[in-house]
Write a protein that holds these residues in place. Structure first.
Motif, PDB file in Angstrom:
ATOM      1  N   ASN A 134       0.793  -1.227   0.000  1.00  0.00           N
ATOM      2  CA  ASN A 134       0.000   0.000   0.000  1.00  0.00           C
ATOM      3  C   ASN A 134       0.825   1.276   0.000  1.00  0.00           C
ATOM      4  O   ASN A 134       0.261   2.363   0.116  1.00  0.00           O
ATOM      5  N   ASN A 135       2.130   1.167  -0.099  1.00  0.00           N
ATOM      6  CA  ASN A 135       2.998   2.332   0.025  1.00  0.00           C
ATOM      7  C   ASN A 135       3.943   2.418  -1.168  1.00  0.00           C
ATOM      8  O   ASN A 135       4.759   1.534  -1.386  1.00  0.00           O
ATOM      9  N   LEU A 136       3.840   3.504  -1.927  1.00  0.00           N
ATOM     10  CA  LEU A 136       4.649   3.690  -3.121  1.00  0.00           C
ATOM     11  C   LEU A 136       5.548   4.912  -2.901  1.00  0.00           C
ATOM     12  O   LEU A 136       5.068   6.033  -2.778  1.00  0.00           O
ATOM     13  N   ASN A 192       4.044  11.538 -13.648  1.00  0.00           N
ATOM     14  CA  ASN A 192       2.925  10.619 -13.845  1.00  0.00           C
ATOM     15  C   ASN A 192       3.228   9.282 -13.186  1.00  0.00           C
ATOM     16  O   ASN A 192       4.345   8.769 -13.268  1.00  0.00           O
ATOM     17  N   ILE A 193       2.228   8.734 -12.508  1.00  0.00           N
ATOM     18  CA  ILE A 193       2.364   7.440 -11.830  1.00  0.00           C
ATOM     19  C   ILE A 193       1.292   6.499 -12.354  1.00  0.00           C
ATOM     20  O   ILE A 193       0.098   6.777 -12.233  1.00  0.00           O
ATOM     21  N   ALA A 194       1.710   5.402 -12.958  1.00  0.00           N
ATOM     22  CA  ALA A 194       0.776   4.395 -13.462  1.00  0.00           C
ATOM     23  C   ALA A 194       1.018   3.092 -12.721  1.00  0.00           C
ATOM     24  O   ALA A 194       2.129   2.565 -12.717  1.00  0.00           O
ATOM     25  N   THR A 195      -0.027   2.578 -12.072  1.00  0.00           N
ATOM     26  CA  THR A 195       0.102   1.330 -11.312  1.00  0.00           C
ATOM     27  C   THR A 195      -1.246   0.627 -11.291  1.00  0.00           C
ATOM     28  O   THR A 195      -2.187   1.047 -11.976  1.00  0.00           O
ATOM     29  N   LYS A 251       4.436  -2.821  -9.308  1.00  0.00           N
ATOM     30  CA  LYS A 251       4.201  -2.618 -10.741  1.00  0.00           C
ATOM     31  C   LYS A 251       4.103  -1.141 -11.114  1.00  0.00           C
ATOM     32  O   LYS A 251       3.743  -0.806 -12.250  1.00  0.00           O
ATOM     33  N   ALA A 252       4.449  -0.265 -10.196  1.00  0.00           N
ATOM     34  CA  ALA A 252       4.325   1.168 -10.460  1.00  0.00           C
ATOM     35  C   ALA A 252       5.374   1.644 -11.458  1.00  0.00           C
ATOM     36  O   ALA A 252       6.530   1.239 -11.409  1.00  0.00           O
ATOM     37  N   VAL A 253       4.960   2.499 -12.379  1.00  0.00           N
ATOM     38  CA  VAL A 253       5.862   3.134 -13.341  1.00  0.00           C
ATOM     39  C   VAL A 253       5.745   4.643 -13.151  1.00  0.00           C
ATOM     40  O   VAL A 253       4.670   5.217 -13.330  1.00  0.00           O
ATOM     41  N   VAL A 254       6.863   5.256 -12.760  1.00  0.00           N
ATOM     42  CA  VAL A 254       6.893   6.703 -12.495  1.00  0.00           C
ATOM     43  C   VAL A 254       7.714   7.381 -13.583  1.00  0.00           C
ATOM     44  O   VAL A 254       8.857   6.997 -13.835  1.00  0.00           O
ATOM     45  N   GLU A 301      14.288   8.448 -11.782  1.00  0.00           N
ATOM     46  CA  GLU A 301      14.886   7.552 -12.776  1.00  0.00           C
ATOM     47  C   GLU A 301      16.258   7.069 -12.310  1.00  0.00           C
ATOM     48  O   GLU A 301      16.580   5.879 -12.394  1.00  0.00           O
ATOM     49  N   LEU A 302      17.065   7.989 -11.785  1.00  0.00           N
ATOM     50  CA  LEU A 302      18.388   7.632 -11.279  1.00  0.00           C
ATOM     51  C   LEU A 302      18.282   6.710 -10.070  1.00  0.00           C
ATOM     52  O   LEU A 302      19.060   5.753  -9.944  1.00  0.00           O
ATOM     53  N   TYR A 303      17.329   6.979  -9.193  1.00  0.00           N
ATOM     54  CA  TYR A 303      17.169   6.149  -7.995  1.00  0.00           C
ATOM     55  C   TYR A 303      16.743   4.729  -8.361  1.00  0.00           C
ATOM     56  O   TYR A 303      17.215   3.765  -7.756  1.00  0.00           O
ATOM     57  N   GLU A 304      15.875   4.607  -9.351  1.00  0.00           N
ATOM     58  CA  GLU A 304      15.461   3.282  -9.812  1.00  0.00           C
ATOM     59  C   GLU A 304      16.643   2.521 -10.403  1.00  0.00           C
ATOM     60  O   GLU A 304      16.785   1.311 -10.198  1.00  0.00           O
ATOM     61  N   ASN A 305      17.509   3.227 -11.121  1.00  0.00           N
ATOM     62  CA  ASN A 305      18.712   2.593 -11.666  1.00  0.00           C
ATOM     63  C   ASN A 305      19.626   2.109 -10.548  1.00  0.00           C
ATOM     64  O   ASN A 305      20.208   1.013 -10.630  1.00  0.00           O
ATOM     65  N   TYR A 306      19.753   2.934  -9.522  1.00  0.00           N
ATOM     66  CA  TYR A 306      20.579   2.544  -8.373  1.00  0.00           C
ATOM     67  C   TYR A 306      20.026   1.287  -7.702  1.00  0.00           C
ATOM     68  O   TYR A 306      20.783   0.371  -7.352  1.00  0.00           O
TER      69      TYR A 306
END
Length: 233
Positions: free
Chosen positions: A89-91, A101-104, A112-115, A122-127
């Motif tokens: 429940n926490n994104l 934009n947040i699609a989940t 499954k969230a795409v931000v 974007e950089l944090y997701e890569n990390y």
């Protein structure tokens, strides 16, 4: 009379514009499958969550929130599902001024969230992708240590702990290199504060490498203050 009415109407419009709070971040999105519930947009302040906005979902899965974000930082989108419960429940996402934009979906709200729209996120997701392998290996070593203790195989413990410490040090080096290489983004001091050992001498390297803009950001100022306090001790 007509001129008087126009003047009064103009005053009302002007007053409504003055009372409307300024915003610099628009968050839009969709939670597929969600027909009824509440979304809470929050930030972390002094180890507690502060609600920035609440959004009622009733029939439509789309949502929108407009806030004033003083500095790029990690925000949290909480989902209150109403009658149903879930641990997902926490994104969390790294927000910055602009349009995000947040699609989940309802079933896999976080996983499954795409931000999109935030370079820091974007950089944090890569990390996270880079370090996920090390997290999995650390978990395997933790399980191995528990099993060794359970089976009274104490002779295996030193080797497991040595591998674990080496893994932690490699992960620190990855975090340090990532932060230094992305010194122009606010994600750099965030990673320094959350991912690296407090006594690590390289925290000072990260702090000195920050661009002037990042140094003035929320996490940049926090890192500088943190290092000042450590040096005093």
């Amino acid at each position: 009379m007509k001129k008087l009415l126009l003047a009064i109407l103009s005053l009302f419009i002007l007053a409504s514009c003055e009372n409307k709070p300024e915003t610099n971040l628009q968050i839009t999105g969709i939670v597929k499958g969600l027909q009824k519930g509440t979304l809470y947009l929050k930030k972390m302040s002094d180890s507690t969550y502060t609600t920035l906005d609440s959004i009622k979902i009733d029939g439509k899965s789309e949502f929108e929130s407009n806030i004033d974000l003083k500095s790029p930082e990690m925000l949290y989108l909480f989902l209150d599902r109403g009658e149903t419960n879930s641990g997902d429940n926490n994104l969390m996402f790294f927000a910055e001024p602009g349009k995000i934009n947040i699609a989940t979906d309802l079933e896999y709200f976080y996983s499954k969230a795409v931000v999109t729209g935030s370079k820091n996120n974007e950089l944090y997701e890569n990390y996270k992708k880079i370090t996920s392998r090390y997290n999995e290996q650390q978990l395997e070593l933790t399980v191995a240590k528990i099993n060794a203790l359970k089976n009274k195989q104490l002779n295996l413990i030193p080797s497991i702990e040595e591998k674990s410490n080496a893994l932690i040090n490699r992960k620190y080096l990855i975090a340090i290199n990532f932060a230094v290489n992305n010194k122009d983004y606010e994600v750099a001091p965030y990673i320094a504060l959350t991912e690296i050992n407090a006594n690590n001498r390289y925290l000072d390297t990260i702090q000195k490498s920050m661009s002037p803009k990042v140094a003035k950001s929320r996490y940049g100022l926090m890192l500088t203050k943190y290092l000042t306090e450590i040096n005093k001790k």
